[in-house]
Design a protein around this motif. Structure first.
Motif, PDB file in Angstrom:
ATOM      1  N   ASP A 151      -3.002  -3.907  -8.390  1.00 55.44           N
ATOM      2  CA  ASP A 151      -2.468  -4.972  -8.882  1.00 55.44           C
ATOM      3  C   ASP A 151      -3.126  -6.187  -8.147  1.00 55.44           C
ATOM      4  N   MET A 152      -4.140  -5.850  -7.159  1.00 56.63           N
ATOM      5  CA  MET A 152      -4.967  -6.834  -6.369  1.00 56.63           C
ATOM      6  C   MET A 152      -5.911  -7.355  -7.527  1.00 56.63           C
ATOM      7  N   PHE A 153      -6.777  -6.085  -8.331  1.00 57.83           N
ATOM      8  CA  PHE A 153      -7.620  -6.353  -9.125  1.00 57.83           C
ATOM      9  C   PHE A 153      -7.041  -7.108 -10.304  1.00 57.83           C
ATOM     10  N   LEU A 154      -5.876  -6.777 -10.713  1.00 54.82           N
ATOM     11  CA  LEU A 154      -5.130  -7.605 -11.911  1.00 54.82           C
ATOM     12  C   LEU A 154      -4.981  -9.140 -11.760  1.00 54.82           C
ATOM     13  N   LEU A 173       7.303  -8.155   2.952  1.00 53.52           N
ATOM     14  CA  LEU A 173       5.857  -8.271   3.246  1.00 53.52           C
ATOM     15  C   LEU A 173       5.444  -7.272   4.084  1.00 53.52           C
ATOM     16  N   ARG A 174       4.488  -6.665   3.758  1.00 54.22           N
ATOM     17  CA  ARG A 174       3.756  -5.419   4.362  1.00 54.22           C
ATOM     18  C   ARG A 174       2.224  -5.599   4.508  1.00 54.22           C
ATOM     19  N   LYS A 175       1.650  -4.599   5.198  1.00 52.48           N
ATOM     20  CA  LYS A 175       0.189  -4.626   5.170  1.00 52.48           C
ATOM     21  C   LYS A 175      -0.340  -4.160   3.620  1.00 52.48           C
ATOM     22  N   ILE A 176      -1.418  -4.539   3.329  1.00 53.70           N
ATOM     23  CA  ILE A 176      -2.018  -3.950   2.056  1.00 53.70           C
ATOM     24  C   ILE A 176      -2.628  -2.484   2.405  1.00 53.70           C
ATOM     25  N   THR A 177      -2.358  -1.835   1.199  1.00 53.63           N
ATOM     26  CA  THR A 177      -2.912  -0.232   1.296  1.00 53.63           C
ATOM     27  C   THR A 177      -4.019  -0.340  -0.045  1.00 53.63           C
ATOM     28  N   LEU A 178      -4.466   0.882   0.080  1.00 52.79           N
ATOM     29  CA  LEU A 178      -5.422   1.285  -1.031  1.00 52.79           C
ATOM     30  C   LEU A 178      -4.642   1.386  -2.566  1.00 52.79           C
ATOM     31  N   ASN A 179      -3.390   1.754  -2.099  1.00 51.07           N
ATOM     32  CA  ASN A 179      -2.570   2.062  -3.494  1.00 51.07           C
ATOM     33  C   ASN A 179      -2.362   0.500  -4.036  1.00 51.07           C
TER      34      ASN A 179
END
Length: 55
Positions: A30-33, A20-26
């Protein structure tokens, strides 16, 4: 205390099977998927993502 202050200091947590980690622009692809899947967005508070920029 505001939301940004609360989430700023969250630690990274890791086990043998989970990280578990902070979300990054990278993470945007995956978030869009999953965010563009109508079956997923049925159960969340946001609308189905239509573009990667919207994710």
């Amino acid at each position: 205390m505001n939301v940004q202050e609360i989430y700023q200091a969250l630690p990274e947590l890791e086990t043998a099977r989970l990280r578990l980690r902070k979300i990054t622009l990278n993470d945007v692809e995956d978030m869009f998927l999953y965010g563009s899947d109508p079956e997923v967005s049925r159960y969340v508070t946001w609308a189905t993502h239509q573009t990667i920029e919207g994710a």
